[in-house]
Design an enzyme around this catalytic site. Structure first.
Site, PDB file in Angstrom:
ATOM      1  N   TYR A   1      -0.204 -47.359  52.625  1.00 31.76           N
ATOM      2  CA  TYR A   1      -0.029 -46.231  51.702  1.00 31.76           C
ATOM      3  C   TYR A   1       0.451 -44.992  52.449  1.00 31.76           C
ATOM      4  O   TYR A   1       1.374 -44.300  52.002  1.00 31.76           O
ATOM      5  CB  TYR A   1      -1.345 -45.956  50.985  1.00 31.76           C
ATOM      6  CG  TYR A   1      -1.253 -44.901  49.913  1.00 31.76           C
ATOM      7  CD1 TYR A   1      -0.550 -45.134  48.733  1.00 31.76           C
ATOM      8  CD2 TYR A   1      -1.887 -43.670  50.065  1.00 31.76           C
ATOM      9  CE1 TYR A   1      -0.475 -44.172  47.741  1.00 31.76           C
ATOM     10  CE2 TYR A   1      -1.823 -42.700  49.083  1.00 31.76           C
ATOM     11  CZ  TYR A   1      -1.115 -42.959  47.923  1.00 31.76           C
ATOM     12  OH  TYR A   1      -1.037 -41.983  46.944  1.00 31.76           O
TER      13      TYR A   1
ATOM     14  N   ILE B   1      -2.040 -37.460  37.144  1.00 35.05           N
ATOM     15  CA  ILE B   1      -1.183 -36.355  37.565  1.00 35.05           C
ATOM     16  C   ILE B   1       0.104 -36.324  36.762  1.00 35.05           C
ATOM     17  O   ILE B   1       0.555 -35.260  36.326  1.00 35.05           O
ATOM     18  CB  ILE B   1      -0.887 -36.469  39.075  1.00 35.05           C
ATOM     19  CG1 ILE B   1      -2.158 -36.218  39.891  1.00 35.05           C
ATOM     20  CG2 ILE B   1       0.200 -35.471  39.489  1.00 35.05           C
ATOM     21  CD1 ILE B   1      -1.987 -36.505  41.376  1.00 35.05           C
ATOM     22  N   GLY B   2       0.724 -37.480  36.545  1.00 32.95           N
ATOM     23  CA  GLY B   2       1.985 -37.518  35.818  1.00 32.95           C
ATOM     24  C   GLY B   2       1.855 -36.985  34.407  1.00 32.95           C
ATOM     25  O   GLY B   2       2.713 -36.236  33.921  1.00 32.95           O
TER      26      GLY B   2
ATOM     27  N   SER C   1       1.505 -37.536  49.161  1.00 31.39           N
ATOM     28  CA  SER C   1       0.049 -37.590  49.306  1.00 31.39           C
ATOM     29  C   SER C   1      -0.336 -37.021  50.650  1.00 31.39           C
ATOM     30  O   SER C   1       0.392 -37.177  51.640  1.00 31.39           O
ATOM     31  CB  SER C   1      -0.462 -39.027  49.204  1.00 31.39           C
ATOM     32  OG  SER C   1      -1.839 -39.086  49.539  1.00 31.39           O
TER      33      SER C   1
ATOM     34  N   SER D   1      -0.565 -41.124  32.559  1.00 26.53           N
ATOM     35  CA  SER D   1      -1.956 -40.804  32.875  1.00 26.53           C
ATOM     36  C   SER D   1      -2.011 -39.946  34.127  1.00 26.53           C
ATOM     37  O   SER D   1      -1.016 -39.776  34.844  1.00 26.53           O
ATOM     38  CB  SER D   1      -2.791 -42.077  33.070  1.00 26.53           C
ATOM     39  OG  SER D   1      -2.350 -42.786  34.218  1.00 26.53           O
TER      40      SER D   1
ATOM     41  N   THR E   1       8.222 -39.959  36.058  1.00 23.77           N
ATOM     42  CA  THR E   1       7.820 -41.360  36.174  1.00 23.77           C
ATOM     43  C   THR E   1       6.318 -41.423  36.396  1.00 23.77           C
ATOM     44  O   THR E   1       5.713 -40.505  36.954  1.00 23.77           O
ATOM     45  CB  THR E   1       8.555 -42.068  37.323  1.00 23.77           C
ATOM     46  OG1 THR E   1       8.106 -41.560  38.586  1.00 23.77           O
ATOM     47  CG2 THR E   1      10.076 -41.877  37.201  1.00 23.77           C
ATOM     48  N   GLY E   2       5.713 -42.510  35.944  1.00 21.37           N
ATOM     49  CA  GLY E   2       4.259 -42.592  36.015  1.00 21.37           C
ATOM     50  C   GLY E   2       3.624 -41.493  35.194  1.00 21.37           C
ATOM     51  O   GLY E   2       2.621 -40.900  35.600  1.00 21.37           O
ATOM     52  N   GLY E   3       4.192 -41.245  34.007  1.00 23.85           N
ATOM     53  CA  GLY E   3       3.781 -40.085  33.219  1.00 23.85           C
ATOM     54  C   GLY E   3       2.759 -40.349  32.142  1.00 23.85           C
ATOM     55  O   GLY E   3       2.518 -39.475  31.310  1.00 23.85           O
TER      56      GLY E   3
END
Length: 242
Positions: A149, A17-18, A136, A15, A11-13
């Site tokens: 966050y 890190i993904g 994180s 841009s 997921t979030g792939g």
């Protein structure tokens, strides 16, 4: 080819890190489904990866989009060997300025999306699968302005502990990968003062590249980490350790 024949979902792939994780997984032999909200970025990411990649437009904070993603994975591949919950983000703000809207937005994308992605994927996750949650260093460091966050990322650390117990009979491993500062597009557009704040205490005195984080994700996804479960693995240049 440590993931030869494996099916992975990132997921979030599209841009940062993904994207780096998805590309590295393909290089290691996997077929990867990448998920992101913006079709143009997804198309560009798929072209960058080249082969053995399926781009699915969707927002994993939305139940209908998540169901559509998992239905497509089931129809085309029938299983998931590796699930990487990377989608996340959120702004910073000092205590006293925080709103309920910001709270719900930050915890929805960083925490609820992880929970419901994993829960929804359970019927497709094969026994012995690997779940990698991208956390994180903020979840462990008291960064000024990081209340929302940091809290959201700390929560997924608890998820990994619980799921390690609950999924043990199926030999499904859950681990958290927590980067420090990474040279992603988001970091490149951050204010200079913020970049200075996060770099000044990093012992290695530099940011990581997305590709360095992807190597750690590959370790957690593959059988190289077959006896690693329930941990938070920091790839942070030593920041949270000293």
């Amino acid at each position: 080819m440590r993931l030869n024949g494996k099916i992975a979902v990132v997921t979030g792939g599209s841009s940062g890190i993904g994207l780096a994780i998805a590309k590295r997984f393909v290089e290691a032999g996997a077929h990867v489904f990448i998920v992101g909200r913006r079709q143009a970025e997804l198309d560009e990411a798929a072209q960058h990866i080249g082969t053995n990649v399926t781009a699915v437009q969707g927002d994993v904070t939305k139940a209908s989009d998540l169901e559509r993603l998992l239905a497509r994975v089931k129809e085309e591949k029938g299983k998931i060997d590796v699930l990487v919950c990377n989608a996340g983000g959120g702004g910073f703000g000092p205590l006293g300025s925080l709103t309920r809207e910001a709270f719900h937005e930050t915890f929805t994308v960083n925490t609820a999306a992880v929970l419901f992605s994993v829960q929804g994927a359970l019927p497709l996750l094969r026994d012995g699968a690997s779940i990698v949650i991208v956390g994180s260093v903020a979840g462990s460091k008291g960064l000024p302005g990081g209340t929302l966050y940091a809290g959201a990322k700390a929560a997924v650390r608890a998820f990994a502990r619980v799921w390690t117990q609950e999924l043990s009979e199926r030999r499904i491993r859950t681990n958290v990968l927590s980067p420090g500062p990474v040279n992603t597009p988001a970091m490149q557009h951050a204010p200079d003062a913020f970049r200075h704040m996060v770099l000044k205490d990093v012992p290695m005195a530099r940011m990581a590249s997305p590709e360095e984080i992807a190597e750690v994700a590959l370790f957690l996804a593959s059988d190289a980490s077959s006896y690693v479960a329930g941990v938070e693995l920091f790839a942070d240049g030593g920041w949270a350790q000293v």
